[in-house]
Design a protein around this motif. Structure first.
Motif, mmCIF file in Angstrom:
data_model
loop_
_atom_site.group_PDB
_atom_site.id
_atom_site.type_symbol
_atom_site.label_atom_id
_atom_site.label_comp_id
_atom_site.label_asym_id
_atom_site.label_seq_id
_atom_site.Cartn_x
_atom_site.Cartn_y
_atom_site.Cartn_z
ATOM 1 N N ARG A 1 0.299 5.009 0.511
ATOM 2 C CA ARG A 1 -0.660 6.025 0.947
ATOM 3 C C ARG A 1 -0.531 7.308 0.124
ATOM 4 O O ARG A 1 -1.524 7.902 -0.280
ATOM 5 C CB ARG A 1 -0.470 6.335 2.430
ATOM 6 C CG ARG A 1 -1.470 7.375 2.968
ATOM 7 C CD ARG A 1 -1.226 7.715 4.435
ATOM 8 N NE ARG A 1 -1.103 6.555 5.289
ATOM 9 C CZ ARG A 1 -2.132 5.893 5.826
ATOM 10 N NH1 ARG A 1 -3.352 6.297 5.587
ATOM 11 N NH2 ARG A 1 -1.935 4.842 6.602
ATOM 12 N N ASP B 1 -10.144 6.054 -2.905
ATOM 13 C CA ASP B 1 -10.836 5.848 -1.640
ATOM 14 C C ASP B 1 -10.262 4.609 -0.953
ATOM 15 O O ASP B 1 -9.216 4.085 -1.366
ATOM 16 C CB ASP B 1 -12.356 5.762 -1.853
ATOM 17 C CG ASP B 1 -12.792 4.550 -2.674
ATOM 18 O OD1 ASP B 1 -11.977 3.627 -2.907
ATOM 19 O OD2 ASP B 1 -13.971 4.520 -3.076
ATOM 20 N N GLU B 2 -10.954 4.100 0.064
ATOM 21 C CA GLU B 2 -10.441 2.957 0.832
ATOM 22 C C GLU B 2 -10.365 1.667 0.024
ATOM 23 O O GLU B 2 -9.731 0.710 0.438
ATOM 24 C CB GLU B 2 -11.275 2.738 2.102
ATOM 25 C CG GLU B 2 -12.697 2.263 1.862
ATOM 26 C CD GLU B 2 -13.672 3.366 1.464
ATOM 27 O OE1 GLU B 2 -14.836 3.037 1.175
ATOM 28 O OE2 GLU B 2 -13.286 4.557 1.432
ATOM 29 N N ARG B 3 -10.991 1.636 -1.142
ATOM 30 C CA ARG B 3 -10.926 0.458 -2.019
ATOM 31 C C ARG B 3 -9.943 0.652 -3.173
ATOM 32 O O ARG B 3 -9.846 -0.199 -4.050
ATOM 33 C CB ARG B 3 -12.311 0.156 -2.584
ATOM 34 C CG ARG B 3 -13.311 -0.301 -1.563
ATOM 35 C CD ARG B 3 -14.655 -0.594 -2.229
ATOM 36 N NE ARG B 3 -15.644 -0.942 -1.251
ATOM 37 C CZ ARG B 3 -16.444 -0.084 -0.630
ATOM 38 N NH1 ARG B 3 -16.366 1.198 -0.914
ATOM 39 N NH2 ARG B 3 -17.314 -0.483 0.252
ATOM 40 N N TYR C 1 0.837 -1.196 0.000
ATOM 41 C CA TYR C 1 0.000 0.000 0.000
ATOM 42 C C TYR C 1 0.874 1.249 0.000
ATOM 43 O O TYR C 1 1.801 1.369 0.784
ATOM 44 C CB TYR C 1 -0.920 -0.007 1.217
ATOM 45 C CG TYR C 1 -1.781 1.230 1.314
ATOM 46 C CD1 TYR C 1 -2.768 1.481 0.374
ATOM 47 C CD2 TYR C 1 -1.592 2.148 2.342
ATOM 48 C CE1 TYR C 1 -3.560 2.618 0.463
ATOM 49 C CE2 TYR C 1 -2.382 3.279 2.436
ATOM 50 C CZ TYR C 1 -3.358 3.511 1.490
ATOM 51 O OH TYR C 1 -4.139 4.629 1.569
#
Length: 159
Positions: free
Chosen positions: A32, A41-43, A30
């Protein structure tokens, strides 16, 4: 026979180890900062608008007028791409629905997308009419234009 079994066992062990190594190397990490820069978004997704260009009511233009409008159409595509508002654009093969091409626009509403597409001379002239569909897709698409530029060879100087 034991030799064959030993060789098969070594081959199998090598394949399993190689697969495990490949799976470990391919595991995503990941990022950020990248997610934030791309608006993920979070997906890892974000909203876009898909615009489908269809054959419009304007036909039978003089060749010079048609050429001028299509030059403006392609210049507008480039301008929107350079601004970061247009990610994907391209023609579609002949089809019974008269779909001629599509755009994936960086917009969250139909109204935003309509404003962007309204700058296209082929649309304003009625060569194309446009259908708009809000679409939720991977934020990775935001990188498509920069990747595409690296795939195009430089243009030869005009002579």
């Amino acid at each position: 026979m034991q030799r064959v079994i030993l060789i098969l066992g070594l081959v199998l062990a090598t394949m399993v180890a190689a697969h495990a190594g490949a799976a470990t190397a391919a595991e995503p990490v990941y990022d950020r900062q990248l997610a934030q820069r791309l608006g993920a978004d979070e997906r890892g997704m974000r909203p876009y608008v898909l615009a489908i260009l269809k054959t419009g009511p304007t036909t039978g233009l003089a060749p010079e007028e048609s050429r001028r409008l299509f030059e403006g159409h392609f210049a507008n595509i480039q301008r929107l791409s350079d601004q970061g508002a247009l990610l994907i654009a391209g023609p579609l093969d002949a089809n019974p629905r008269q779909y001629r091409g599509l755009f994936i626009l960086v917009a969250t509403t139909r109204e935003e997308a309509e404003k962007l597409v309204s700058t296209d001379p082929a649309v304003t002239a009625g060569i194309f009419v446009v259908e708009y569909y809000p679409w939720y897709g991977s934020a990775a698409l935001m990188e498509a234009p920069s990747i595409h530029r690296r795939l195009q060879p430089p243009k030869a100087p005009a002579q």
